[in-house]
Design a protein around this motif. Sequence first.
Motif, short mmCIF file in Angstrom:
data_model
loop_
_atom_site.label_atom_id
_atom_site.label_comp_id
_atom_site.label_asym_id
_atom_site.label_seq_id
_atom_site.Cartn_x
_atom_site.Cartn_y
_atom_site.Cartn_z
N PRO A 112 3.54 -13.31 7.53
CA PRO A 112 2.95 -14.46 7.61
C PRO A 112 0.99 -14.15 7.35
O PRO A 112 0.21 -14.22 7.13
CB PRO A 112 2.90 -13.99 9.54
N THR A 113 1.37 -12.12 6.88
CA THR A 113 0.33 -12.36 6.32
C THR A 113 0.55 -11.06 4.78
O THR A 113 1.23 -9.94 5.11
CB THR A 113 -0.95 -11.82 6.67
N PHE A 114 -0.47 -10.75 4.11
CA PHE A 114 0.47 -9.38 3.29
C PHE A 114 -1.51 -9.02 3.73
O PHE A 114 -1.18 -7.89 2.21
CB PHE A 114 0.73 -10.17 1.59
N LEU A 115 -1.81 -9.24 3.92
CA LEU A 115 -3.43 -7.77 4.28
C LEU A 115 -3.00 -6.73 4.53
O LEU A 115 -1.78 -6.56 5.24
CB LEU A 115 -4.28 -8.34 5.62
N ARG A 116 -3.12 -5.66 4.74
CA ARG A 116 -3.27 -4.22 4.25
C ARG A 116 -4.01 -3.32 4.58
O ARG A 116 -5.43 -4.36 4.75
CB ARG A 116 -2.20 -4.04 3.55
N PHE A 117 -4.02 -2.45 5.63
CA PHE A 117 -5.31 -1.70 5.06
C PHE A 117 -5.96 -0.73 3.97
O PHE A 117 -6.86 -0.88 4.37
CB PHE A 117 -4.47 -0.07 5.64
N GLY A 118 -5.62 -1.11 3.04
CA GLY A 118 -5.77 -0.68 2.06
C GLY A 118 -7.04 -1.84 1.86
O GLY A 118 -8.08 -2.15 1.13
N SER A 119 -6.97 -3.18 2.20
CA SER A 119 -7.62 -4.41 2.10
C SER A 119 -9.01 -4.05 2.39
O SER A 119 -10.24 -4.62 1.80
CB SER A 119 -6.66 -5.36 2.59
N PHE A 120 -8.92 -2.98 3.27
CA PHE A 120 -10.64 -2.75 4.01
C PHE A 120 -11.43 -1.84 3.16
O PHE A 120 -12.27 -0.98 3.81
CB PHE A 120 -10.04 -2.59 5.38
N GLU A 121 -10.35 -1.42 2.58
CA GLU A 121 -11.05 0.04 2.02
C GLU A 121 -11.86 0.18 0.57
O GLU A 121 -12.13 0.71 0.27
CB GLU A 121 -10.19 1.25 1.84
N ILE A 122 -12.38 -1.35 0.63
CA ILE A 122 -12.76 -2.02 -1.38
C ILE A 122 -13.86 -1.62 -0.31
O ILE A 122 -15.50 -1.90 -1.47
CB ILE A 122 -12.83 -3.35 -1.49
N PHE A 123 -14.63 -1.92 0.46
CA PHE A 123 -15.61 -1.40 1.30
C PHE A 123 -16.31 -0.05 1.41
O PHE A 123 -17.57 0.08 2.13
CB PHE A 123 -16.16 -2.48 2.69
N LYS A 124 -15.33 0.89 1.58
CA LYS A 124 -16.04 2.48 2.08
C LYS A 124 -16.89 3.44 1.42
O LYS A 124 -17.33 2.05 0.27
CB LYS A 124 -14.41 2.91 1.41
N PRO A 125 -17.72 3.78 1.95
CA PRO A 125 -19.11 4.22 1.02
C PRO A 125 -18.39 5.10 0.25
O PRO A 125 -17.17 5.84 0.61
CB PRO A 125 -20.03 4.42 2.59
N ARG A 126 -19.35 5.75 -0.22
CA ARG A 126 -19.29 7.22 -0.87
C ARG A 126 -18.59 7.90 -0.50
O ARG A 126 -18.99 8.98 0.12
CB ARG A 126 -20.19 7.04 -2.35
N ASP A 127 -17.89 8.67 -0.87
CA ASP A 127 -17.33 10.19 0.28
C ASP A 127 -17.81 11.48 -0.98
O ASP A 127 -18.44 11.64 -1.77
CB ASP A 127 -15.55 10.56 -0.46
N ALA A 128 -18.34 11.95 0.88
CA ALA A 128 -18.96 13.21 0.35
C ALA A 128 -18.61 14.75 -0.83
O ALA A 128 -19.59 15.10 -1.27
CB ALA A 128 -19.44 13.82 1.52
N ILE A 129 -16.93 15.01 -0.88
CA ILE A 129 -16.84 15.26 -1.67
C ILE A 129 -15.85 15.01 -2.63
O ILE A 129 -16.43 15.88 -4.22
CB ILE A 129 -15.16 16.00 -0.77
N SER A 130 -15.12 13.98 -3.09
CA SER A 130 -15.29 13.39 -4.10
C SER A 130 -15.75 12.30 -5.06
O SER A 130 -15.91 12.37 -6.33
CB SER A 130 -13.51 12.36 -3.54
#
Length: 225
Positions: free
Chosen positions: A44-62
């Motif tokens: 029905p869709t190939f949307l995945r968790f990772g599809s939403f991670e392109i908006f993630k803010p900058r990680d404080a550690i990495s």
Amino acid sequence: MFHLGIATTRAATCVTSDTMVERDMNYTGDIIKERATLILRIAPTFLRFGSFEIFKPRDAISGRCGPSMGQKDILTQLLNYTIHSCYPQIWQSHVEDKTEMYLAFFSEVVKQTAQLVAAWQCIGWCHGVLNTDNMSIIGVTIDYGPYGFIDQYEPGFVCNSSDDRGRYAFDCQPDICKWNCHKLAEALEPVLQMSRMEDVLQSFDQHYEEFYHNKMMKKVSFIRV
């Protein structure tokens, strides 16, 4: 998987070409040549968790961030599209309150993910590469790669020969899926308070245990099917 009652993509076609590709199945240097083959899978869709991670803010550690960091408007569009297309009942129930809509969506994803991995555990199936890009937003099995079934009960079974540390071992799958749900929560933080999503994440174990025990009770005929 489909005929075992597991939510999954389906194989539509299998196409083999005359192009030869090199395979090193066990990473030992023993290379063999095989004809290249493509399997077309449908869902029905190939949307995945990772599809939403392109908006993630900058990680404080990495120091790493999503390529579309800070573009909340696009995140909102993607969320609305996903809910309207894949969870119409949630869209209709919360159309006037987007915050509650997004929370209901996240709750359903957590529930379906917990039930999916419980179903895997019930049949002794190991995915092999459970990163966020291999987690379906609608709770179906996607991205069949180095998967495998355990021949006899072996909790630490690893089907991916490149998984040296056993991160995706059979008995680690529930925790990894829960961890991936937390990563999805981080990606949705621009539109939902983390404290509210953390309450939802706490329900993962309960959903998993209930589904797993019910399924296993049916297997041994303690519950009438």
